[in-house]
Design a protein around this motif. Structure first.
Motif, PDB file in Angstrom:
ATOM      1  N   ASP A 137       0.832  -1.199   0.000  1.00  9.53           N
ATOM      2  CA  ASP A 137       0.000   0.000   0.000  1.00  9.53           C
ATOM      3  C   ASP A 137       0.870   1.253   0.000  1.00  9.53           C
ATOM      4  OD1 ASP A 137      -2.162  -1.614   0.063  1.00  9.53           O
ATOM      5  OD2 ASP A 137      -2.717  -1.212   2.148  1.00  9.53           O
ATOM      6  N   TRP A 138       0.292   2.324  -0.559  1.00 11.83           N
ATOM      7  CA  TRP A 138       0.969   3.632  -0.546  1.00 11.83           C
ATOM      8  C   TRP A 138       0.314   4.485   0.533  1.00 11.83           C
ATOM      9  CZ3 TRP A 138       5.188   5.357  -3.313  1.00 11.83           C
ATOM     10  CH2 TRP A 138       5.489   6.708  -3.184  1.00 11.83           C
ATOM     11  N   GLU A 147       5.684   3.524  -0.167  1.00  6.88           N
ATOM     12  CA  GLU A 147       5.087   2.195  -0.272  1.00  6.88           C
ATOM     13  C   GLU A 147       5.487   1.338   0.927  1.00  6.88           C
ATOM     14  OE1 GLU A 147       5.188  -1.726  -3.248  1.00  6.88           O
ATOM     15  OE2 GLU A 147       6.343   0.083  -3.721  1.00  6.88           O
ATOM     16  N   THR A 161       9.616   7.927  -2.427  1.00  6.71           N
ATOM     17  CA  THR A 161       9.797   8.125  -3.862  1.00  6.71           C
ATOM     18  C   THR A 161      11.262   8.337  -4.239  1.00  6.71           C
ATOM     19  OG1 THR A 161       9.320  10.491  -3.536  1.00  6.71           O
ATOM     20  CG2 THR A 161       7.489   9.078  -4.170  1.00  6.71           C
ATOM     21  N   SER A 182      -4.088   3.387  -1.389  1.00  2.00           N
ATOM     22  CA  SER A 182      -4.337   2.135  -2.110  1.00  2.00           C
ATOM     23  C   SER A 182      -5.629   1.443  -1.707  1.00  2.00           C
ATOM     24  CB  SER A 182      -3.157   1.176  -1.890  1.00  2.00           C
ATOM     25  OG  SER A 182      -1.942   1.766  -2.310  1.00  2.00           O
ATOM     26  N   SER A 247      -3.851   5.115  -6.991  1.00  2.00           N
ATOM     27  CA  SER A 247      -3.408   4.115  -6.021  1.00  2.00           C
ATOM     28  C   SER A 247      -2.210   4.605  -5.209  1.00  2.00           C
ATOM     29  CB  SER A 247      -3.032   2.807  -6.727  1.00  2.00           C
ATOM     30  OG  SER A 247      -1.977   3.025  -7.656  1.00  2.00           O
ATOM     31  N   ARG A 248      -1.666   5.746  -5.593  1.00  2.00           N
ATOM     32  CA  ARG A 248      -0.560   6.356  -4.866  1.00  2.00           C
ATOM     33  C   ARG A 248      -0.509   7.841  -5.190  1.00  2.00           C
ATOM     34  NH1 ARG A 248       4.361   2.998  -6.115  1.00  2.00           N
ATOM     35  NH2 ARG A 248       2.818   1.359  -5.730  1.00  2.00           N
ATOM     36  N   ASN A 249       0.289   8.571  -4.447  1.00  2.00           N
ATOM     37  CA  ASN A 249       0.339  10.024  -4.608  1.00  2.00           C
ATOM     38  C   ASN A 249       0.821  10.425  -6.000  1.00  2.00           C
ATOM     39  OD1 ASN A 249       0.119  12.712  -3.438  1.00  2.00           O
ATOM     40  ND2 ASN A 249       2.356  12.781  -3.560  1.00  2.00           N
TER      41      ASN A 249
END
Length: 298
Positions: A137-138, A147, A161, A182, A247-249
């Motif tokens: 998950d993010w 993550e 990142t 997520s 699902s992520r930034n």
């Protein structure tokens, strides 16, 4: 003479005691061997049952931390059960009671000494079974975003990142709020912009809605929302909101990047200006330095 008698008596007493111990050992030898065999059996059983449970959970549960904790607890329970049965076979009921009492005292002392560690351990157990956060998950939490790559009994590991890893104690995750990108397949993205005061506001609104709807098709009850917010210093500012897969930034940044380029292109093609801050200097003041000098000379 008296000293020799005392020594012989002492040696005789030691010999009798050793003989009693030997007799006791011989009598209890079958029970001792049986206890060792039973305890060894439970150790092997814990190993293979733990391996079997791990294989079963691997097919049923996707989170590694849940499998690890479940297998460790199961193996510990089986080994302790074998230990207590072995003590019972040796007729060491008093020893068993003493062991349990000593374990309680030691456990209390360890608990007081390791409050922070135990807090992280119990928090790790909670996190392992918490569906709101899982490996892969993010998340954003405690000022970090990335993550989730590992959840263990001590901490949670997040890969940011910039490809660096952040280790956060489990208790911090439990006590502090966290945002999980997520858990939902789609999210709403907001974009702020402004247009010149000379613009036709209805045209701006319709053009923006058409551009965003074409670029990001909405599903079901989703819709693109457009609202003017304020009269700014050099522009009339508005906000447009739309739904997209997130699902992520990074997905939000990509969607906003596409929206900015599409809206800017549409405005350029239709002669709509996105102004930048302008400062106007007014020279209409009638006061003059020369006028003051003339009054002085007269």
């Amino acid at each position: 003479m008296f000293d020799d008698f005392s020594i012989n008596e002492s040696l005789s007493g030691i010999g009798n005691k050793l003989a009693e111990w030997l007799d006791t050992l011989i009598v209890n030898l079958p029970n001792f061997i049986l206890a060792v065999l039973v305890f060894s059996f439970f150790i092997l059983a814990a190993k293979y049952i733990g391996r079997l449970m791990n294989n079963i959970l691997r097919r049923k549960v996707s989170q590694d931390s849940i499998r690890q904790i479940t297998v460790k607890v199961l193996k510990t329970v089986i080994i302790l059960l074998g230990f207590f049965i072995a003590l019972g076979l040796l007729n060491l009921d008093k020893v068993l009671t003493s062991v349990l009492a000593g374990a309680g005292v030691v456990g209390l002392a360890i608990g007081l000494a390791l409050q922070g560690t135990l807090n992280n351990t119990f928090s790790g157990v909670i996190l392992s079974f918490l569906p709101e956060i899982q490996i892969g998950d993010w998340v954003e939490t405690n000022g970090f975003a990335g993550e989730v790559v590992e959840i263990n009994l001590r901490n949670i590991v997040i890969k940011e990142t910039d490809n660096n890893y952040v280790v956060i104690p489990n208790s911090k995750i439990i006590e502090e709020p966290f945002k999980n990108f997520s858990r939902t397949p789609r999210s709403r993205v907001s974009l702020d912009c402004g247009v010149a005061y000379s613009s036709n506001l209805e045209t701006v609104q319709n053009l923006t809605l058409e551009t965003i709807e074409e670029l990001f098709p909405q599903r079901g009850n989703e819709e693109v929302e457009f609202m003017y917010k304020e009269f700014g210093d050099s522009s009339i500012n508005f906000m447009v909101r739309f739904w997209t897969d997130v699902s992520r930034n990074r997905d939000i940044l990509i969607a906003r990047n596409k929206a900015i380029m599409a809206v800017k292109k549409a405005f350029d093609n239709n002669g709509i200006t996105i102004p930048f801050p302008i400062r106007t200097i007014d020279f209409s003041n009638n006061l003059s330095l020369n006028k003051g000098k003339e009054d002085t000379e007269s």
